[in-house]
Design a protein around this motif. Structure first.
Motif: not given
Length: 215
Positions: A86-89, A130-133, A171-175
């Protein structure tokens, strides 16, 4: 009650009390960065398939408080296996394009028009979206995007090409952002998000939270 029409040259929205029972508040206007930011800070979002633009402010509002997220035992096992990265942006354009083009059960076409995609790409470039991949074997298999203002995240859309990909991303983003976010706007009810702990609150409560935390 007639709907409020927004001229292109006026940066305004009507009082939320004017929304119809489904939450439709106004039509018209444009998707400029200034108007979109005003909309989100006012508890409003655009959702339409063809022009004119439709602006919504449903009551009640479906939201997730990050500390209330519920993760099933089976989903914990999926995350522990490490099949997803999981990555962000990392690939905002890839996420929104997949959200736009992947067919959805029970839906004919998509509400993410070309104009919408270009508007949110601008928001991203200006630091507001932003995006979460979710990656599997270096392939983009799921993700989500939305607008982040202060301690509020306004979720717009998510997609999955493989089972559990969008859940893993969410879930990963929220946590990871639990301490940085006060509220996540899910806009309207879905069983997918309800299973993760999202719930309804009144529009008044939602707007109060947004006005205090979407700086």
């Amino acid at each position: 009650m007639p709907l409020f029409y927004i001229p292109d040259d006026e940066l305004i929205f009507p009082p939320l009390s004017g929304a119809d029972p489904d939450g439709l508040l106004a039509i018209g206007g444009d998707l400029s960065t200034e108007r979109l930011l005003l909309a989100y800070r006012s508890g409003i979002f655009p959702w339409y398939s063809r022009k004119p633009i439709l602006w919504w402010a449903p009551d009640p509002r479906f939201v997730l408080f990050p500390k209330e997220i519920r993760v099933s035992h089976s989903m914990r096992q999926v995350l522990r296996k490490g099949d997803f990265n999981i990555t962000i942006n990392t690939d905002f354009a890839g996420v929104i394009n997949n959200c736009r083009t992947i067919p959805r059960e029970g839906q004919d076409g998509t509400w993410i028009t070309r104009d919408m995609m270009e508007a949110y790409l601008r928001l991203h470039k200006e630091g507001h979206a932003l995006s979460v991949e979710c990656w599997q074997d270096d392939q983009l298999v799921g993700g989500l995007y939305g607008v982040k203002l202060g301690r509020c995240f306004f979720g717009e859309s998510m997609f999955a090409k493989v089972t559990n990909a969008s859940k893993a991303a969410f879930i990963t983003f929220v946590e990871q952002y639990q301490d940085a976010l006060e509220i996540i706007d899910c806009q309207v009810h879905t069983h997918h998000l309800a299973s993760l702990g999202a719930r309804f609150i009144s529009r008044v409560s939602f707007v109060d939270l947004v006005q205090r935390h979407a700086l």
